[in-house]
Motif scaffolding. Structure first.
Motif, PDB file in Angstrom:
ATOM      1  N   SER A   1      13.809 -24.131 -29.790  1.00 13.85           N
ATOM      2  CA  SER A   1      13.532 -22.956 -30.619  1.00 13.85           C
ATOM      3  C   SER A   1      13.174 -21.745 -29.768  1.00 13.85           C
ATOM      4  CB  SER A   1      12.408 -23.269 -31.606  1.00 13.85           C
ATOM      5  OG  SER A   1      12.869 -24.166 -32.586  1.00 13.85           O
ATOM      6  N   PHE A   2      12.379 -21.956 -28.715  1.00 11.88           N
ATOM      7  CA  PHE A   2      12.133 -20.850 -27.787  1.00 11.88           C
ATOM      8  C   PHE A   2      13.457 -20.389 -27.167  1.00 11.88           C
ATOM      9  CE2 PHE A   2       7.690 -22.586 -27.478  1.00 11.88           C
ATOM     10  CZ  PHE A   2       7.038 -21.431 -27.873  1.00 11.88           C
ATOM     11  N   PHE A   3      14.292 -21.353 -26.798  1.00  9.58           N
ATOM     12  CA  PHE A   3      15.613 -21.038 -26.242  1.00  9.58           C
ATOM     13  C   PHE A   3      16.424 -20.204 -27.239  1.00  9.58           C
ATOM     14  CE2 PHE A   3      20.133 -22.120 -26.167  1.00  9.58           C
ATOM     15  CZ  PHE A   3      20.496 -21.839 -24.854  1.00  9.58           C
ATOM     16  N   ASN A   4      16.442 -20.620 -28.507  1.00  6.12           N
ATOM     17  CA  ASN A   4      17.227 -19.912 -29.515  1.00  6.12           C
ATOM     18  C   ASN A   4      16.683 -18.521 -29.808  1.00  6.12           C
ATOM     19  OD1 ASN A   4      19.228 -21.889 -29.963  1.00  6.12           O
ATOM     20  ND2 ASN A   4      17.830 -23.067 -31.261  1.00  6.12           N
ATOM     21  N   LEU A   5      15.368 -18.379 -29.749  1.00  6.75           N
ATOM     22  CA  LEU A   5      14.788 -17.035 -29.907  1.00  6.75           C
ATOM     23  C   LEU A   5      15.258 -16.107 -28.794  1.00  6.75           C
ATOM     24  CD1 LEU A   5      11.144 -17.954 -30.980  1.00  6.75           C
ATOM     25  CD2 LEU A   5      12.796 -16.664 -32.355  1.00  6.75           C
TER      26      LEU A   5
ATOM     27  N   GLU B   1       6.537 -15.926 -20.633  1.00  9.68           N
ATOM     28  CA  GLU B   1       5.680 -16.849 -21.389  1.00  9.68           C
ATOM     29  C   GLU B   1       6.521 -17.921 -22.089  1.00  9.68           C
ATOM     30  OE1 GLU B   1       2.781 -16.783 -25.338  1.00  9.68           O
ATOM     31  OE2 GLU B   1       3.284 -14.888 -24.320  1.00  9.68           O
ATOM     32  N   HIS B   2       7.581 -17.473 -22.743  1.00 11.75           N
ATOM     33  CA  HIS B   2       8.420 -18.421 -23.479  1.00 11.75           C
ATOM     34  C   HIS B   2       9.206 -19.325 -22.544  1.00 11.75           C
ATOM     35  CE1 HIS B   2       8.378 -16.211 -27.626  1.00 11.75           C
ATOM     36  NE2 HIS B   2       7.180 -16.524 -27.177  1.00 11.75           N
ATOM     37  N   MET B   3       9.642 -18.803 -21.407  1.00 12.07           N
ATOM     38  CA  MET B   3      10.321 -19.636 -20.423  1.00 12.07           C
ATOM     39  C   MET B   3       9.360 -20.694 -19.864  1.00 12.07           C
ATOM     40  SD  MET B   3      13.564 -18.944 -20.140  1.00 12.07           S
ATOM     41  CE  MET B   3      14.034 -19.563 -18.516  1.00 12.07           C
ATOM     42  N   ASP B   4       8.108 -20.323 -19.682  1.00 14.19           N
ATOM     43  CA  ASP B   4       7.109 -21.296 -19.218  1.00 14.19           C
ATOM     44  C   ASP B   4       6.914 -22.404 -20.253  1.00 14.19           C
ATOM     45  OD1 ASP B   4       6.721 -19.978 -16.839  1.00 14.19           O
ATOM     46  OD2 ASP B   4       4.899 -18.925 -17.493  1.00 14.19           O
ATOM     47  N   TYR B   5       6.890 -22.019 -21.529  1.00 13.88           N
ATOM     48  CA  TYR B   5       6.760 -23.022 -22.574  1.00 13.88           C
ATOM     49  C   TYR B   5       7.956 -23.982 -22.547  1.00 13.88           C
ATOM     50  CZ  TYR B   5       2.946 -20.427 -24.836  1.00 13.88           C
ATOM     51  OH  TYR B   5       1.745 -19.812 -25.118  1.00 13.88           O
ATOM     52  N   ILE B   6       9.156 -23.430 -22.406  1.00 19.51           N
ATOM     53  CA  ILE B   6      10.355 -24.263 -22.360  1.00 19.51           C
ATOM     54  C   ILE B   6      10.274 -25.251 -21.204  1.00 19.51           C
ATOM     55  CG2 ILE B   6      12.856 -24.265 -21.968  1.00 19.51           C
ATOM     56  CD1 ILE B   6      12.949 -21.522 -23.365  1.00 19.51           C
TER      57      ILE B   6
ATOM     58  N   PRO C   1      12.098 -29.817 -19.684  1.00 21.97           N
ATOM     59  CA  PRO C   1      12.721 -29.257 -18.474  1.00 21.97           C
ATOM     60  C   PRO C   1      14.240 -29.169 -18.545  1.00 21.97           C
ATOM     61  CG  PRO C   1      10.999 -30.817 -17.888  1.00 21.97           C
ATOM     62  CD  PRO C   1      11.183 -30.922 -19.371  1.00 21.97           C
ATOM     63  N   GLU C   2      14.885 -30.066 -19.283  1.00 17.81           N
ATOM     64  CA  GLU C   2      16.344 -30.008 -19.394  1.00 17.81           C
ATOM     65  C   GLU C   2      16.786 -28.740 -20.109  1.00 17.81           C
ATOM     66  OE1 GLU C   2      17.827 -33.566 -21.124  1.00 17.81           O
ATOM     67  OE2 GLU C   2      16.975 -34.879 -19.594  1.00 17.81           O
ATOM     68  N   VAL C   3      16.042 -28.348 -21.114  1.00 16.89           N
ATOM     69  CA  VAL C   3      16.366 -27.104 -21.831  1.00 16.89           C
ATOM     70  C   VAL C   3      16.096 -25.907 -20.925  1.00 16.89           C
ATOM     71  CG1 VAL C   3      15.866 -25.689 -23.864  1.00 16.89           C
ATOM     72  CG2 VAL C   3      15.832 -28.184 -24.037  1.00 16.89           C
ATOM     73  N   TYR C   4      15.090 -26.017 -20.094  1.00 20.04           N
ATOM     74  CA  TYR C   4      14.772 -24.914 -19.154  1.00 20.04           C
ATOM     75  C   TYR C   4      15.957 -24.643 -18.236  1.00 20.04           C
ATOM     76  CZ  TYR C   4      12.351 -22.298 -15.475  1.00 20.04           C
ATOM     77  OH  TYR C   4      11.974 -21.341 -14.556  1.00 20.04           O
TER      78      TYR C   4
ATOM     79  N   ILE D   1      19.052 -25.056 -18.882  1.00 21.91           N
ATOM     80  CA  ILE D   1      20.071 -24.359 -19.677  1.00 21.91           C
ATOM     81  C   ILE D   1      19.654 -22.916 -19.920  1.00 21.91           C
ATOM     82  CG2 ILE D   1      21.313 -24.344 -21.884  1.00 21.91           C
ATOM     83  CD1 ILE D   1      20.818 -27.382 -22.021  1.00 21.91           C
ATOM     84  N   ALA D   2      18.365 -22.703 -20.206  1.00 26.46           N
ATOM     85  CA  ALA D   2      17.861 -21.352 -20.488  1.00 26.46           C
ATOM     86  C   ALA D   2      17.994 -20.460 -19.278  1.00 26.46           C
ATOM     87  CB  ALA D   2      16.409 -21.419 -20.933  1.00 26.46           C
ATOM     88  N   MET D   3      17.919 -20.999 -18.086  1.00 28.89           N
ATOM     89  CA  MET D   3      18.044 -20.203 -16.875  1.00 28.89           C
ATOM     90  C   MET D   3      19.427 -19.583 -16.737  1.00 28.89           C
ATOM     91  SD  MET D   3      15.237 -19.980 -15.155  1.00 28.89           S
ATOM     92  CE  MET D   3      15.784 -19.537 -13.486  1.00 28.89           C
ATOM     93  N   GLU D   4      20.401 -20.133 -17.465  1.00 32.65           N
ATOM     94  CA  GLU D   4      21.763 -19.632 -17.390  1.00 32.65           C
ATOM     95  C   GLU D   4      22.030 -18.523 -18.410  1.00 32.65           C
ATOM     96  OE1 GLU D   4      24.360 -22.929 -17.769  1.00 32.65           O
ATOM     97  OE2 GLU D   4      23.535 -24.000 -16.061  1.00 32.65           O
ATOM     98  N   LEU D   5      21.067 -18.232 -19.283  1.00 35.90           N
ATOM     99  CA  LEU D   5      21.267 -17.164 -20.269  1.00 35.90           C
ATOM    100  C   LEU D   5      21.352 -15.791 -19.598  1.00 35.90           C
ATOM    101  CD1 LEU D   5      18.783 -18.255 -23.120  1.00 35.90           C
ATOM    102  CD2 LEU D   5      21.294 -18.275 -23.189  1.00 35.90           C
TER     103      LEU D   5
END
Length: 356
Positions: free
Chosen positions: A316-320, A337-342, A347-350, A352-356
């Motif tokens: 959900s943080f990723f989708n936001l 802050e949200h990246m830290d939560y992810i 960690p697997e979602v993190y 993926i989020a790093m590629e946004l």
């Protein structure tokens, strides 16, 4: 006859816990938690269950939390193991622990946080069908004494599993007939018919899921939403009955909404994706229905999925961040802050989020 019985002495234990701890120290304070541990040591079955919860959810650190919690749940339920390895119940039991032990037997090294938990010898010594049959017996016993939505849902899960495999159904049928079939459950206003076929077993499973959902149990709601998702995908591919398809979509949303409105992260995130992209995902893939897209609602549900966070909240943080990136363009602190939560939650979602 169900071997897991209760002499209702737990009612005095519950009164003692309420008067000596809940009314004086509250629920979550350190003082209350220490008092729970002491009361459990003195033999209070309700406190033993609460002590087990503290260990299970790692509020009290142990090297082997799930194994130690399991031992405490057995104590709370008045269950011991005799020389032959059979479970014996004293009747000095807190019935809610019947359900929790059943949950262990069904999920151990299969699902949930118990997927990769430490070995538990008692469970390892049981065959899988014995585990399911014992869990069914335990859940039925719990419902007899306490209207516990989790136990109702667990019965549904076991029956559904039995209905999906002929060998499992054959193995569990004697226990199903002994504990569930042709029985009234006045505690939950439920009457169960005979269960002679896998089809009847599946129908009874749905009845228990629906009852648990009516009680507001979020995982039952998620199960029913998943059923509707699979039905929607199948119907969309077959191109049949648009009116019934719309009805199934409304049921899908209805069940997810009950769960999401109780801050269950998985349901809230799925509902957010539905309103953001129209996506409905099931075992057989996914479909997209764009008629229901509403970005404002999507944002509300993505946000709701982060209120009581678990690993699903990382998505959900990723989708936001993905769909509402403008909120972060001039707010690098919020993004960090949200990246830290992810990273902390999943960690697997993190990655993926790093590629946004």
């Amino acid at each position: 006859m169900n071997r897991f019985t209760c002499d209702r002495s737990y009612e005095n234990d519950l009164k003692e816990y309420t008067e000596q701890i809940l009314e004086k120290s509250g629920v979550s304070s350190q003082s209350a938690e220490r008092e729970i541990m002491c009361m459990a040591d003195e033999g209070n079955t309700v406190a033993a269950k609460l002590y087990a919860d503290l260990v299970f959810y790692k509020k009290v650190l142990r090297k082997f939390p799930y194994r130690d919690a399991f031992s405490l749940y057995l104590r709370s339920a008045g269950i011991s193991v005799d020389d032959t390895g059979s479970l014996q119940c004293s009747g000095v039991s807190y019935p809610l622990s019947f359900w929790t032990i059943g949950y262990y037997l069904v999920n151990y090294h299969r699902e949930s946080v118990l997927l990769k938990c430490e070995p538990i010898g008692l469970i390892d010594s049981m065959s899988f069908n014995d585990r399911l049959a014992t869990a069914l017996e335990l859940a039925a016993a719990c419902i007899t004494y306490i209207n516990a939505a989790g136990a109702i849902n667990l019965v549904g899960r076991i029956l559904r599993e039995a209905a999906q495999d002929a060998d499992t159904f054959a193995a569990l049928k004697p226990m199903i007939n002994e504990t569930i079939a042709d029985r009234d459950f006045p505690e939950i206003s439920l009457k169960v018919t005979s269960c002679e076929t896998a089809e009847q077993c599946a129908a009874i499973a749905e009845l228990f899921f629906a009852t648990a959902a009516q009680e507001g149990y979020v995982y039952a709601c998620n199960n029913l939403a998943a059923r509707e998702a699979n039905r929607i995908i199948r119907m969309s591919r077959d191109g049949k009955d648009d009116e019934f398809l719309k009805e199934c979509i409304m049921k899908y949303v209805h069940y997810l909404k009950i769960s999401a409105d109780k801050y269950e992260p998985y349901a809230a995130n799925r509902l957010g994706l539905f309103y953001m992209t129209g996506e409905i995902k099931g075992k057989a893939g996914k479909v997209v229905v764009r008629d229901y897209i509403d970005p404002a609602l999507a944002k509300d549900y993505f946000t709701k999925a982060t209120v009581y966070p678990d690993a699903n909240s990382a998505w959900s943080f990723f989708n936001l961040i993905k769909y509402f990136h403008k909120d972060y363009d001039n707010n690098i602190e919020l993004l960090n802050e949200h990246m830290d939560y992810i990273k902390e939650l999943n960690p697997e979602v993190y990655d993926i989020a790093m590629e946004l």
